[in-house]
Design a protein around this motif. Structure first.
Motif, mmCIF file in Angstrom:
data_model
loop_
_atom_site.group_PDB
_atom_site.id
_atom_site.type_symbol
_atom_site.label_atom_id
_atom_site.label_comp_id
_atom_site.label_asym_id
_atom_site.label_seq_id
_atom_site.Cartn_x
_atom_site.Cartn_y
_atom_site.Cartn_z
ATOM 1 N N ASP A 191 0.834 -1.205 0.000
ATOM 2 C CA ASP A 191 0.000 0.000 0.000
ATOM 3 C C ASP A 191 0.870 1.257 0.000
ATOM 4 O O ASP A 191 0.603 2.225 -0.724
ATOM 5 N N ARG A 231 -7.705 -9.522 6.666
ATOM 6 C CA ARG A 231 -8.150 -8.179 7.077
ATOM 7 C C ARG A 231 -7.393 -7.090 6.320
ATOM 8 O O ARG A 231 -7.990 -6.160 5.752
ATOM 9 N N ARG A 234 -8.074 -7.122 2.514
ATOM 10 C CA ARG A 234 -9.373 -6.506 2.182
ATOM 11 C C ARG A 234 -9.251 -4.971 2.186
ATOM 12 O O ARG A 234 -9.814 -4.295 1.314
ATOM 13 N N ARG A 235 -8.529 -4.434 3.149
ATOM 14 C CA ARG A 235 -8.335 -2.981 3.193
ATOM 15 C C ARG A 235 -7.628 -2.501 1.923
ATOM 16 O O ARG A 235 -7.999 -1.489 1.327
ATOM 17 N N TYR A 236 -6.608 -3.234 1.516
ATOM 18 C CA TYR A 236 -5.874 -2.891 0.306
ATOM 19 C C TYR A 236 -6.787 -2.975 -0.921
ATOM 20 O O TYR A 236 -6.792 -2.080 -1.776
ATOM 21 N N ALA A 237 -7.573 -4.043 -1.020
ATOM 22 C CA ALA A 237 -8.440 -4.243 -2.177
ATOM 23 C C ALA A 237 -9.497 -3.151 -2.284
ATOM 24 O O ALA A 237 -9.847 -2.715 -3.387
ATOM 25 N N GLU A 238 -9.998 -2.696 -1.144
ATOM 26 C CA GLU A 238 -10.994 -1.631 -1.165
ATOM 27 C C GLU A 238 -10.405 -0.333 -1.717
ATOM 28 O O GLU A 238 -11.117 0.472 -2.313
ATOM 29 N N ARG A 239 -9.109 -0.141 -1.525
ATOM 30 C CA ARG A 239 -8.459 1.084 -2.000
ATOM 31 C C ARG A 239 -7.968 0.951 -3.436
ATOM 32 O O ARG A 239 -8.117 1.875 -4.239
ATOM 33 N N GLY A 241 -8.391 -1.962 -5.627
ATOM 34 C CA GLY A 241 -9.166 -2.764 -6.567
ATOM 35 C C GLY A 241 -8.658 -4.166 -6.808
ATOM 36 O O GLY A 241 -9.298 -4.947 -7.529
ATOM 37 N N TRP A 243 -6.356 -7.630 -4.806
ATOM 38 C CA TRP A 243 -5.844 -8.158 -3.538
ATOM 39 C C TRP A 243 -4.321 -8.323 -3.623
ATOM 40 O O TRP A 243 -3.806 -8.806 -4.636
ATOM 41 N N ASP A 264 -14.171 -11.236 -2.882
ATOM 42 C CA ASP A 264 -13.720 -11.073 -1.502
ATOM 43 C C ASP A 264 -13.322 -12.437 -0.958
ATOM 44 O O ASP A 264 -13.906 -13.465 -1.339
#
Length: 277
Positions: A191, A231, A234-239, A241, A243, A264
């Protein structure tokens, strides 16, 4: 300009960081050494006179991102504008600091990363150990000739590892430090590299800035960090797009521990029943 080294440490790596700090003190006495202690209790000693910063853990695990930010803040408050970050289990080669310092002079805008050699079991690095014959950089990342600076391609951005890197205080400020929402193991370094790219801070491979990872037992995939990886991933993927840590996710999936549901990833015991193996 003055330089600080910042190291994250805990009781699990106390001997490793003690060897690292002894070598830094012997080979770079003019550098400010900062050790960020991540255990609940303060550090048991000062590691050869290092400045100590205490960042207790979160209920979900060690606060690696917050620890790096706290160590850098202490370095900048002490007047240091060149920042070299090393994990507790990494010892610097004799040229690591000079090469990073040269890179920061020539490319003050960059996020700098040197090669890393993973030492085999049984190799103990002391203050006077000759690391040259042990040098065998990990093949997953570029290792330019000594003294060369090579800007990473966009595809290489995800190859950034936080175990050994350097940046000027200005470049660090442009990136904004690490996202402290990442807690426990995994994801925060990728990230950080992606946010560096978004801020216009290029990743630069630094030839000759060798670090040496001291051996310790590991598991592959790292089962003890499964919940952290889900966990933080998922935070990275939300930012971003996608994993991170795809190899580990694939291994967990093949072992039947996790399942993908609509892009997910979930533990099998927490996934919808229709998707469980």
């Amino acid at each position: 300009m003055s330089t600080a080294t910042i190291t994250l440490a805990s009781s699990a790596r106390e001997l490793h960081v003690a060897r690292q700090q002894a070598r830094l003190r012997a080979h770079a006495a003019e550098v400010l050494r900062i050790v960020v202690w991540l255990d609940p209790d303060p550090a048991p000693h000062d590691f050869d006179g290092a400045m100590l910063v205490h960042v207790p853990p979160h209920p979900h695990g060690l606060r690696l991102a917050a620890g790096r930010n706290a160590g850098v803040a202490a370095a900048i408050a002490a007047g240091c504008d060149r920042l070299v970050l090393l994990d507790a289990d990494c010892v610097p080669g004799d040229a690591l600091l000079p090469r990073y310092e040269q890179a920061m002079r020539l490319r003050a805008d960059g996020l700098h990363a040197g090669p890393v050699t993973y030492l085999p079991e049984g190799v103990v690095v002391e203050v006077d150990t000759d690391l040259g014959p042990l040098t065998a950089p990990h093949a997953a990342r570029p290792s330019p000739p000594d003294g060369d600076l090579v800007e990473a391609t966009p595809a290489q951005q995800v190859l950034f590892w936080s175990l050994s890197f350097a940046a000027t205080a200005d470049a660090w400020s442009r990136i904004g430090g690490f996202d402290e929402g990442y807690v426990g193991y995994g994801g925060e370094d990728t990230d950080f590299a992606m946010r560096a790219a978004s801020a216009g801070v290029p990743l630069v491979w630094v030839g000759g800035a060798h670090a040496y990872h001291q051996h310790h037992p590991t598991s592959a995939p790292p089962w003890q960090h499964l919940d952290d990886i889900l966990r933080n991933g998922r935070r990275y993927a939300e930012r971003w797009g996608t994993w991170p840590m795809e190899g580990w996710l694939r291994a967990f999936s093949e072992a039947g521990a996790i399942v993908e549901v609509d892009g997910d990833w979930h533990r099998v015991d927490a996934a919808p029943a229709s998707t469980r193996p």
